[in-house]
Design an enzyme around this catalytic site. Structure first.
Site, PDB file in Angstrom:
ATOM      1  N   GLU A   1     -36.904  32.643  36.661  1.00  0.00           N
ATOM      2  CA  GLU A   1     -37.256  31.990  35.385  1.00  0.00           C
ATOM      3  C   GLU A   1     -37.415  30.475  35.533  1.00  0.00           C
ATOM      4  O   GLU A   1     -37.993  29.832  34.675  1.00  0.00           O
ATOM      5  CB  GLU A   1     -36.211  32.322  34.307  1.00  0.00           C
ATOM      6  CG  GLU A   1     -34.890  31.567  34.379  1.00  0.00           C
ATOM      7  CD  GLU A   1     -33.930  32.100  35.441  1.00  0.00           C
ATOM      8  OE1 GLU A   1     -34.347  32.924  36.280  1.00  0.00           O
ATOM      9  OE2 GLU A   1     -32.754  31.665  35.430  1.00  0.00           O
TER      10      GLU A   1
ATOM     11  N   HIS B   1     -33.565  32.345  41.091  1.00  0.00           N
ATOM     12  CA  HIS B   1     -33.918  32.252  39.668  1.00  0.00           C
ATOM     13  C   HIS B   1     -35.427  32.282  39.434  1.00  0.00           C
ATOM     14  O   HIS B   1     -36.068  31.228  39.445  1.00  0.00           O
ATOM     15  CB  HIS B   1     -33.357  30.949  39.088  1.00  0.00           C
ATOM     16  CG  HIS B   1     -31.882  30.971  38.941  1.00  0.00           C
ATOM     17  ND1 HIS B   1     -31.252  31.322  37.764  1.00  0.00           N
ATOM     18  CD2 HIS B   1     -30.899  30.707  39.826  1.00  0.00           C
ATOM     19  CE1 HIS B   1     -29.944  31.267  37.933  1.00  0.00           C
ATOM     20  NE2 HIS B   1     -29.698  30.897  39.173  1.00  0.00           N
TER      21      HIS B   1
ATOM     22  N   CYS C   1     -28.674  36.032  39.071  1.00  0.00           N
ATOM     23  CA  CYS C   1     -27.513  35.189  39.381  1.00  0.00           C
ATOM     24  C   CYS C   1     -26.250  35.738  38.715  1.00  0.00           C
ATOM     25  O   CYS C   1     -25.769  36.777  39.123  1.00  0.00           O
ATOM     26  CB  CYS C   1     -27.815  33.743  38.984  1.00  0.00           C
ATOM     27  SG  CYS C   1     -26.710  32.549  39.747  1.00  0.00           S
TER      28      CYS C   1
END
Lengths: 79, 226
Positions: free
Chosen positions: B195, B193, B90
Site C-alpha cells: 500500500e 507494504h 506486516c
C-alpha cells in the site's frame, strides 16, 4: 493460587535478544554462552486444587501466553 | 454492470497505522474501500478483507497475539473458511499467523534493529489471487518497516505456499520468506507494504501488482456471486 509461567524461545529458534545479551555480558568481562531471553508471566488463578490450577494455566499457555510453534513454557505453582 | 467495484474491507485495530494508506491505495486501484472497526462482530457485505500494518495493542505479549482475539477476527476466520479473500500486511500478517489462519510465526529481526527501507522481492507463485498480475520470477520493489519480521516456518511448509521471497538479506527470515499463502490460497500474509508503493512518486509502484491482483480477484468473486 499464584502461578508463574516461564516462556522461552524453543531450542533451535533464533534468539537475537539472547545473542545481544550474551555479547553485552562479554563486554562486561563475563564468559557466558548460550544466553536465551524469555518472558515471565505471574498470575493469580482461581482453582480448587493445584492439579486444576495447572491444567487451567496450561490451557492459557496453549491459547495465548506462548506460541507453541516457537516457544516452550514451564508452569510453577505457589500456595 | 460490466465491471463492478469490488468491496474490500480494511480492519482498524487499536494501534493500526496503515489502515488509511491501505484504504487510499485500494480506492486508487478502483475498489470500494470499506473501513471496518475491530470491535464489530459481523463483517459488512465484502468481497475481500485486508488486515493492515501497525502495532495493534502495542505489540504486547507477541505481535498480533492480542489483536487476533478482537471480536472481528471470528468473522474474518469465518469469511476465510468460506473461501473469502484475506490479505494481511506486516502486523496484519502477524495477526493472521497468531490466529492460525496462516502457517508460521514472526519473531524479532535477526539484527535486532528496526528495518525501514525499500527491498527487492522475488515472486515465487503467480497462481494466487494476490499475485496473478505478476510474472513468474518477477522482481518487485516495496518498502518494509518492521522490528519483528523474521519468519519462522513450520517444519512441513509446502513450497507451493511460499509466494514471495526477499532478494536480499532483510530480517533473518528462514529461506528468505517474505510472504505466504494458506493451503487453499485464499489467505495471504506478507511483511512488505504494497500500500506504500502504488504510485511512482513514492519510489515504486510495484505494490500495485499485489493490490491490483487482489482487486481483480475480489471483482471476479463479486461477479460470481452476482
Amino acid at each position: 493460587m499464584k502461578a508463574t509461567v516461564l516462556v522461552r524461545p524453543k531450542q533451535g529458534i533464533l534468539d537475537p535478544q539472547g545473542e545481544a545479551v550474551e555479547s553485552a555480558l562479554g563486554h562486561l568481562g563475563f564468559a557466558v554462552r548460550d544466553a536465551r531471553v524469555g518472558r515471565v508471566v505471574d498470575l493469580e488463578v482461581e482453582a480448587s486444587d493445584p492439579a486444576a490450577a495447572r491444567a487451567e494455566v496450561e490451557r492459557m499457555c496453549e491459547q495465548l501466553l506462548a506460541n507453541p510453534l516457537v516457544e516452550s513454557y514451564e508452569i510453577s505453582l505457589d500456595g | 454492470m460490466a465491471s463492478p467495484q469490488p468491496r474490500i474491507g480494511v480492519v482498524t485495530f487499536p494501534g493500526s497505522l496503515d489502515d488509511r494508506d491501505m484504504l487510499w491505495a485500494l480506492a486508487a486501484l478502483d475498489a470500494e474501500a470499506v473501513p471496518v472497526w475491530h470491535a464489530e462482530e459481523q463483517l459488512p457485505d465484502l468481497d475481500a478483507v485486508v488486515l493492515p500494518g501497525g502495532f495493534s495493542y502495542g505489540d504486547y505479549l507477541r505481535c498480533g497475539a492480542i489483536a487476533r482475539l478482537s471480536p472481528v477476527m471470528n468473522a474474518v476466520a469465518a469469511f476465510a473458511a468460506d473461501g473469502g479473500l484475506v490479505l494481511g500486511v506486516c502486523n496484519g500478517f502477524q495477526i493472521l499467523c497468531e490466529a492460525g489462519l496462516l502457517p508460521g510465526a514472526l519473531r524479532a529481526n535477526e539484527s535486532l534493529t528496526y528495518v525501514c527501507r525499500d527491498v527487492r522481492l522475488t515472486v515465487e507463485r503467480t497462481d494466487t489471487p494476490f499475485t496473478a498480475r505478476c510474472g513468474p520470477g518477477q522482481t518487485l520493489v516495496m518498502p518494509v518497516k518492521h522490528g519483528e519480521g523474521c519468519y519462522i516456518r513450520p517444519d512441513h511448509l509446502p513450497q507451493e505456499q511460499v509466494v514471495l521471497r526477499y532478494g536480499e538479506p532483510v530480517n533473518g527470515s528462514v529461506d528468505d520468506i517474505a510472504g505466504v499463502v494458506n493451503e487453499h490460497r485464499n489467505v495471504m500474509g506478507l511483511m512488505p507494504h504494497p500500500e506504500h508503493a502504488v504510485d511512482p512518486l513514492l519510489g515504486s509502484a510495484d505494490g500495485a501488482f499485489v493490490l491490483a491482483s487482489l482487486v481483480d480477484s475480489a471483482r471476479s468473486r463479486a461477479l460470481a456471486i452476482a
